[in-house]
Design an enzyme around this catalytic site. Sequence first.
Site, mmCIF file in Angstrom:
data_model
loop_
_atom_site.group_PDB
_atom_site.id
_atom_site.type_symbol
_atom_site.label_atom_id
_atom_site.label_comp_id
_atom_site.label_asym_id
_atom_site.label_seq_id
_atom_site.Cartn_x
_atom_site.Cartn_y
_atom_site.Cartn_z
ATOM 1 N N HIS A 141 32.923 39.493 52.336
ATOM 2 C CA HIS A 141 31.991 40.326 51.563
ATOM 3 C C HIS A 141 30.573 40.307 52.119
ATOM 4 C CE1 HIS A 141 34.958 41.146 48.564
ATOM 5 N NE2 HIS A 141 35.008 39.911 48.100
ATOM 6 N N HIS A 180 40.252 41.518 46.901
ATOM 7 C CA HIS A 180 38.989 42.238 46.839
ATOM 8 C C HIS A 180 38.722 42.955 48.167
ATOM 9 C CE1 HIS A 180 38.597 38.602 44.182
ATOM 10 N NE2 HIS A 180 38.408 39.585 43.323
ATOM 11 N N ASP A 266 44.362 35.529 46.893
ATOM 12 C CA ASP A 266 44.088 35.808 45.478
ATOM 13 C C ASP A 266 44.851 37.015 44.938
ATOM 14 O OD1 ASP A 266 42.571 37.375 47.152
ATOM 15 O OD2 ASP A 266 40.643 36.767 46.321
#
Length: 380
Positions: A141, A180, A266
């Site tokens: 990120h 994500h 995740d």
Amino acid sequence: MRRTGFLWDERYMWHDTGRRVGPAWPVGWTEPIAMTESPESKRRLRNLLDASGLLDRLVPLKPRAATEAELLRFHTPGYLARIKALSDDFGGDGGDGLTPFGPGSYEIALLAAGGAMAAVDAVLDGEVDNVYALVRPPGHHAERDRGRGYCLFANTALAAIHARQDRGLVRVAIVDGDVHHANGTQQAFYEDPSVLTISIHQDGKFPPETGTLAENGAGAGLGYSLSVPLPAGSGDGAYAATFEQVVAPALDAFQPELILVASGLDANALDPLGRMMCTSDGYRTLTQVLLDAADRWCGGKLAIIHEGGYAPEYVPFCGLAVIETLCGERSAATDPFLGLFSAYPGQELTAWQQAAIDQAAALIDRITPGEASGRDRSQR
């Protein structure tokens, strides 16, 4: 059987993210607890490798610290100076209010970025056939001028730049299966056809403003950024179909000389920050698809860099499954959750999940190895 490296340093566990309440500071009636991004799931993965006996089968690798010059290939000087100053004091935040760190985290983050590069070197030098780098803090990120989503430096993106600029590779692929969206990695190569980026993530999860199907690269890089947003609730069936129908064909079209994997665990069925359904057996399947692609195009050269994964109970079994697949050997440890999670409703591929996969697969025709291979090797 393959020679699989395992890169680890105890100092990764010393990166201190403090106490919060989920994504918020403690306020009102909320009692603070340890941050979701904590050492727990990573340390338990390393401990399970040890307890299962598989650790003895792996080639131990040590990281090195990335240099400032290496970080400046992506990050801005002002950002690095700010993180270092905060780390030298009492700590602070990467820039989005969701990336806390304590004193000394700058040096640990250098070790994470340098560890990703050391993993690449170990594979390219033939020291190992493939490698799993259990680094922390995560990186996918992190943007040029700010940290986001627990990430300080763009570990996997910096490793790809290292492979291009220092090791002379022409085509590098990055496959990111974190739940994500890999916004930082995408930013690094959005206009660059020499690095194919593929992000498979939960639609709209984080960051909420990125990760749409339309984010397909720009300029010379048009087509070389693949964003695959899957519906919440996707399980082993949807992920297997995505890797078979999107990831493998995209890699075949690109013909990479090295495959990097941003290993977000995740998407597992217990993760507190995702709403996906993957099991440890699902991760075995996905890893095998990547191994097969690496065998077809780059002599098996595959480096996996740890990213997310926040369920301390289940991340160890998913990570163990990945590493067992890498080295071609099963350990004595068995997944006690596998029967339960495999029987959950929703593990089979659905029509709406297939529709999302089909939309992403339609973009593969834009990928060729030609544009990247024709570029000057000195350019990223």
